[in-house]
Design an enzyme around this catalytic site. Structure first.
Site, PDB file in Angstrom:
ATOM      1  N   GLY A 135       2.372   5.253  -1.737  1.00 20.62           N
ATOM      2  CA  GLY A 135       2.683   3.846  -1.805  1.00 20.62           C
ATOM      3  C   GLY A 135       2.146   3.238  -3.052  1.00 20.62           C
ATOM      4  N   SER A 136       1.909   1.948  -3.284  1.00 23.50           N
ATOM      5  CA  SER A 136       3.033   1.179  -3.643  1.00 23.50           C
ATOM      6  C   SER A 136       2.739  -0.054  -4.466  1.00 23.50           C
ATOM      7  CB  SER A 136       3.882   0.770  -2.516  1.00 23.50           C
ATOM      8  OG  SER A 136       3.480   0.677  -1.304  1.00 23.50           O
ATOM      9  N   ARG A 137       1.648  -0.801  -4.258  1.00 25.12           N
ATOM     10  CA  ARG A 137       1.451  -2.011  -5.057  1.00 25.12           C
ATOM     11  C   ARG A 137      -0.023  -2.421  -5.038  1.00 25.12           C
ATOM     12  NH1 ARG A 137       4.716  -7.647  -3.861  1.00 25.12           N
ATOM     13  NH2 ARG A 137       3.079  -9.093  -4.503  1.00 25.12           N
TER      14      ARG A 137
END
EC number: 4.1.1.65
Length: 228
Positions: free
Chosen positions: A196-198
């Site tokens: 993931g991701s951010r």
């Protein structure tokens, strides 16, 4: 605590060691069963090629490059992750600050290094994990509705910086190493987001932004902002 005391000089991140070994053994068993279990070798060749591709992608995902910032870190905010700048805007931060903050967000694709670094030097004031959804990480609501971990750091100058690791549609586990009261430094790993991701960074209004929308970042190398 020394500046590099906790720096792990490894090529494969420790969060991936067990996964990579388990995946290797599973793929080996599957390919061995196909090779020895059927006369036609075409399925074996197809699966073998696919297995190698998948495993190389996993190794790429869990790689852990050794990076040192190598410059003066006073008032510097470095990118906590590899990826692309997807948000630079003023927002309401309602978990800790309860006021307006400048948010810089970095989206990590599946091909990026997923280790996360501390964006500033300082002392850890808060660590919190929140369960949530797994919507696509680039959506605005992901910052407050997805599974996430929050780390607040007070710099030596007394400025508080909030960093938030956010799981996405694929990510299902966030790992955070920060502990309240510990000193932390640029060059050290803050955590890891598995598949993931951010990562969002919340800064005081008026902070000098050093990146542009769509710019690619290198974790622990790219200067994203300078504190006043």
């Amino acid at each position: 605590m020394g500046r590099l005391k906790k720096l792990k000089k490894i090529r494969i991140h420790r969060e991936g060691t067990h996964i990579l070994w388990a995946s290797f053994l599973l793929l080996l068993l599957i390919n061995a069963a196909l090779y020895w279990g059927i006369d036609c070798k075409i399925p074996f060749y197809v699966v073998a090629v696919a297995s190698i591709a998948v495993y190389l992608l996993m190794v790429n995902f869990f790689r852990c490059p050794i990076r040192l910032f190598g410059k003066d870190t006073e008032k510097i905010v470095v990118a906590p992750a590899d990826g692309k700048i997807v948000v630079i805007e003023e927002v309401d931060e309602n978990e800790y600050f309860h006021d307006r903050r400048l948010m810089i967000s970095i989206f990590m694709s599946i091909v990026n290094v997923h280790a996360n670094w501390y964006p500033v030097d300082g002392t850890i004031k808060k660590v919190a994990h929140h369960n949530g959804n797994f919507m696509k990480a680039w959506l605005p609501k992901a910052s407050t509705e997805n599974e996430r971990s929050t780390v607040v750091i007070e710099t030596p100058e007394g400025v508080e910086v909030l960093t938030r690791q956010i799981a996405g549609a694929v990510a299902r586990r966030i790992v955070t190493y920060a502990e309240v009261g510990e000193e932390c430094y640029i060059d050290e790993h803050m955590g890891f987001i598995k598949f993931g991701s951010r990562v969002d960074v919340y800064l005081p209004l008026g902070t000098e932004v050093c990146v542009n929308m769509g710019q690619l970042t290198t974790g622990n190398q790219t200067v994203i902002a300078k504190l006043k």
